[in-house]
Design a protein around this motif. Structure first.
Motif, PDB file in Angstrom:
ATOM      1  N   PHE A 141      35.143  43.273 -15.964  1.00 12.58           N
ATOM      2  CA  PHE A 141      36.014  44.035 -16.859  1.00 12.58           C
ATOM      3  C   PHE A 141      35.922  45.495 -16.435  1.00 12.58           C
ATOM      4  O   PHE A 141      35.113  46.268 -16.935  1.00 12.58           O
ATOM      5  N   ALA A 142      36.755  45.861 -15.468  1.00  9.23           N
ATOM      6  CA  ALA A 142      36.634  47.144 -14.784  1.00  9.23           C
ATOM      7  C   ALA A 142      36.772  48.374 -15.666  1.00  9.23           C
ATOM      8  O   ALA A 142      36.075  49.375 -15.438  1.00  9.23           O
ATOM      9  N   PRO A 143      37.650  48.398 -16.678  1.00  9.54           N
ATOM     10  CA  PRO A 143      37.841  49.643 -17.426  1.00  9.54           C
ATOM     11  C   PRO A 143      36.569  50.214 -18.031  1.00  9.54           C
ATOM     12  O   PRO A 143      36.421  51.432 -18.122  1.00  9.54           O
ATOM     13  N   CYS A 144      35.647  49.343 -18.472  1.00 14.90           N
ATOM     14  CA  CYS A 144      34.438  49.817 -19.142  1.00 14.90           C
ATOM     15  C   CYS A 144      33.173  49.614 -18.315  1.00 14.90           C
ATOM     16  O   CYS A 144      32.072  49.805 -18.832  1.00 14.90           O
ATOM     17  N   ALA A 145      33.303  49.194 -17.072  1.00 15.60           N
ATOM     18  CA  ALA A 145      32.122  48.812 -16.292  1.00 15.60           C
ATOM     19  C   ALA A 145      31.093  49.929 -16.212  1.00 15.60           C
ATOM     20  O   ALA A 145      29.888  49.690 -16.406  1.00 15.60           O
ATOM     21  N   ASP A 146      31.525  51.143 -15.925  1.00 15.12           N
ATOM     22  CA  ASP A 146      30.588  52.259 -15.801  1.00 15.12           C
ATOM     23  C   ASP A 146      29.836  52.505 -17.100  1.00 15.12           C
ATOM     24  O   ASP A 146      28.613  52.652 -17.115  1.00 15.12           O
ATOM     25  N   ARG A 147      30.576  52.557 -18.201  1.00 18.01           N
ATOM     26  CA  ARG A 147      29.961  52.824 -19.494  1.00 18.01           C
ATOM     27  C   ARG A 147      29.036  51.687 -19.918  1.00 18.01           C
ATOM     28  O   ARG A 147      27.939  51.920 -20.442  1.00 18.01           O
ATOM     29  N   PHE A 148      29.450  50.468 -19.676  1.00 20.81           N
ATOM     30  CA  PHE A 148      28.638  49.326 -20.087  1.00 20.81           C
ATOM     31  C   PHE A 148      27.371  49.219 -19.253  1.00 20.81           C
ATOM     32  O   PHE A 148      26.307  48.869 -19.765  1.00 20.81           O
ATOM     33  N   LEU A 149      27.462  49.498 -17.950  1.00 22.37           N
ATOM     34  CA  LEU A 149      26.265  49.467 -17.112  1.00 22.37           C
ATOM     35  C   LEU A 149      25.280  50.561 -17.514  1.00 22.37           C
ATOM     36  O   LEU A 149      24.062  50.359 -17.458  1.00 22.37           O
ATOM     37  N   ALA A 150      25.794  51.717 -17.921  1.00 17.85           N
ATOM     38  CA  ALA A 150      24.913  52.801 -18.372  1.00 17.85           C
ATOM     39  C   ALA A 150      24.170  52.402 -19.642  1.00 17.85           C
ATOM     40  O   ALA A 150      22.969  52.667 -19.786  1.00 17.85           O
ATOM     41  N   ALA A 151      24.868  51.742 -20.571  1.00 16.58           N
ATOM     42  CA  ALA A 151      24.214  51.281 -21.799  1.00 16.58           C
ATOM     43  C   ALA A 151      23.182  50.208 -21.481  1.00 16.58           C
ATOM     44  O   ALA A 151      22.069  50.198 -22.043  1.00 16.58           O
ATOM     45  N   GLU A 152      23.525  49.294 -20.576  1.00 13.38           N
ATOM     46  CA  GLU A 152      22.582  48.249 -20.175  1.00 13.38           C
ATOM     47  C   GLU A 152      21.351  48.846 -19.506  1.00 13.38           C
ATOM     48  O   GLU A 152      20.225  48.378 -19.718  1.00 13.38           O
ATOM     49  N   ALA A 153      21.556  49.875 -18.686  1.00 15.61           N
ATOM     50  CA  ALA A 153      20.434  50.481 -17.957  1.00 15.61           C
ATOM     51  C   ALA A 153      19.381  51.030 -18.907  1.00 15.61           C
ATOM     52  O   ALA A 153      18.178  50.958 -18.624  1.00 15.61           O
ATOM     53  N   GLN A 154      19.802  51.563 -20.036  1.00 17.50           N
ATOM     54  CA  GLN A 154      18.832  52.086 -21.003  1.00 17.50           C
ATOM     55  C   GLN A 154      18.007  50.961 -21.605  1.00 17.50           C
ATOM     56  O   GLN A 154      16.793  51.107 -21.803  1.00 17.50           O
ATOM     57  N   ALA A 155      18.655  49.834 -21.892  1.00 18.71           N
ATOM     58  CA  ALA A 155      17.914  48.684 -22.417  1.00 18.71           C
ATOM     59  C   ALA A 155      16.950  48.135 -21.372  1.00 18.71           C
ATOM     60  O   ALA A 155      15.816  47.746 -21.697  1.00 18.71           O
ATOM     61  N   ARG A 156      17.381  48.107 -20.122  1.00 17.78           N
ATOM     62  CA  ARG A 156      16.515  47.627 -19.035  1.00 17.78           C
ATOM     63  C   ARG A 156      15.286  48.516 -18.888  1.00 17.78           C
ATOM     64  O   ARG A 156      14.160  48.029 -18.746  1.00 17.78           O
ATOM     65  N   ALA A 157      15.515  49.829 -18.907  1.00 19.83           N
ATOM     66  CA  ALA A 157      14.418  50.773 -18.701  1.00 19.83           C
ATOM     67  C   ALA A 157      13.375  50.671 -19.815  1.00 19.83           C
ATOM     68  O   ALA A 157      12.176  50.847 -19.580  1.00 19.83           O
ATOM     69  N   GLU A 158      13.831  50.357 -21.034  1.00 18.43           N
ATOM     70  CA  GLU A 158      12.931  50.283 -22.178  1.00 18.43           C
ATOM     71  C   GLU A 158      12.573  48.848 -22.547  1.00 18.43           C
ATOM     72  O   GLU A 158      11.924  48.602 -23.569  1.00 18.43           O
ATOM     73  N   LYS A 159      13.027  47.885 -21.721  1.00 12.21           N
ATOM     74  CA  LYS A 159      12.722  46.460 -21.906  1.00 12.21           C
ATOM     75  C   LYS A 159      13.049  45.987 -23.321  1.00 12.21           C
ATOM     76  O   LYS A 159      12.217  45.404 -24.020  1.00 12.21           O
ATOM     77  N   ARG A 160      14.284  46.206 -23.693  1.00 16.11           N
ATOM     78  CA  ARG A 160      14.749  45.741 -24.991  1.00 16.11           C
ATOM     79  C   ARG A 160      15.503  44.421 -24.843  1.00 16.11           C
ATOM     80  O   ARG A 160      16.192  44.195 -23.855  1.00 16.11           O
ATOM     81  N   GLY A 161      15.369  43.565 -25.843  1.00 13.41           N
ATOM     82  CA  GLY A 161      16.157  42.340 -25.890  1.00 13.41           C
ATOM     83  C   GLY A 161      15.922  41.422 -24.706  1.00 13.41           C
ATOM     84  O   GLY A 161      14.790  41.044 -24.408  1.00 13.41           O
ATOM     85  N   VAL A 162      17.005  41.077 -24.005  1.00 15.77           N
ATOM     86  CA  VAL A 162      16.910  40.124 -22.898  1.00 15.77           C
ATOM     87  C   VAL A 162      16.019  40.627 -21.769  1.00 15.77           C
ATOM     88  O   VAL A 162      15.533  39.830 -20.961  1.00 15.77           O
ATOM     89  N   TRP A 163      15.776  41.916 -21.708  1.00 16.01           N
ATOM     90  CA  TRP A 163      15.001  42.489 -20.599  1.00 16.01           C
ATOM     91  C   TRP A 163      13.501  42.360 -20.806  1.00 16.01           C
ATOM     92  O   TRP A 163      12.712  42.800 -19.967  1.00 16.01           O
TER      93      TRP A 163
END
Length: 272
Positions: A141-163
């Motif tokens: 889903f290209a229109p939001c890819a940048d924004r969505f990856l940035a939000a995901e990156a924060q969860a990854r860095a802090e190991k939230r939820g699925v991470w």
């Protein structure tokens, strides 16, 4: 923001300076005027899902909407805990004013619409789910890819939820199970080849059983132009994401640079 992007996109590829006007509108950039409020969470099945949310109209003569959120996927392998997180986020946002931004004109056969759900402050429901670790960004889903990856990156860095768990990953160097499905895969590239207009990234020597990632010609050209030809991936650990099927082993076709990154250059390797 640049530090977040460095986590997410370890392949240094040039992205468009600005999204087309239609894409910006689809992603709902900027503040919006609410037309609905978020309804009660819908029970989640055990299968791989895209979040579905009920939107209750603020005006009595307007219809209630069932919306399938674009750009967010929760794989079945994430387990019950991840589903509980997603349900919790949606429950916490119940009655929050929002606006539906459609990505498709027609409803599906279940009467549901596809698109994003945006809040008055300019952010969206998809971003909040990803920030909480309640799903993976679907960069197709290209229109939001940048924004969505940035939000995901924060969860990854802090190991939230699925991470917090290792089972969210698909090992590309092991035998595949449970396909077709949306996968977040990582593995060491065994070889890279080309046939016609398709480039093949192979994760083993047996092409009838081992995982293969296929690159469309446009993506191959982008990698070459960025000084990262696909051949340079041989012997490297990479991460890929997308809808995979079974065809002589796991088969995944990529068409966007955001779906591939070098794992051995990543800074968030510690997911358990």
């Amino acid at each position: 923001m640049s530090s977040v992007r460095s986590i997410v996109l370890c392949l240094v590829l040039s992205m468009p300076a600005a999204l087309p006007a239609e894409a910006q509108e689809t992603c709902g950039n900027g503040s919006v005027t609410p037309t609905h409020r978020i309804g009660a969470p819908i029970p989640l099945p055990a299968a791989t899902i895209r979040p579905v949310v009920t939107l209750i109209p603020l005006q009595a003569d307007a219809p209630t909407l069932m919306v399938v959120l674009e750009g967010v996927v929760l794989p079945a392998r994430a387990g019950a805990a991840a589903r509980a997180i997603q349900t919790g986020v949606l429950a916490g946002l119940r009655d929050t004013p929002a606006t539906f931004v459609a990505s498709d004109e027609a409803p599906d056969r279940h009467g549901r619409r596809r698109g994003t759900v945006q809040f008055e402050g300019g952010d969206g429901l998809g971003e909040r789910l990803l920030h909480a670790g309640a799903g993976l960004a679907d960069v197709s889903f290209a229109p939001c890819a940048d924004r969505f990856l940035a939000a995901e990156a924060q969860a990854r860095a802090e190991k939230r939820g699925v991470w917090r768990q290792s089972r969210i990953w698909t090992d590309l160097n092991a035998a595949a199970t449970g396909l077709p499905d949306f996968v977040l895969g990582r593995g060491k590239v065994a070889s890279v080849g080309r046939s016609g207009r398709t480039t093949y990234i192979n994760f083993g020597d047996n092409f009838r059983t081992d995982a293969t990632v296929r690159l469309r010609e446009a993506l191959t050209s982008s990698l070459v132009a960025a000084g990262r030809p696909p051949e340079s991936l041989s012997g490297r650990m990479i991460e890929v994401r997308g809808w995979a099927r079974w065809r002589d082993g796991l088969d995944l076709e990529l068409d966007t640079p955001a779906a591939l990154r070098l794992w051995d250059e990543a800074t968030d390797k510690g997911t358990d």
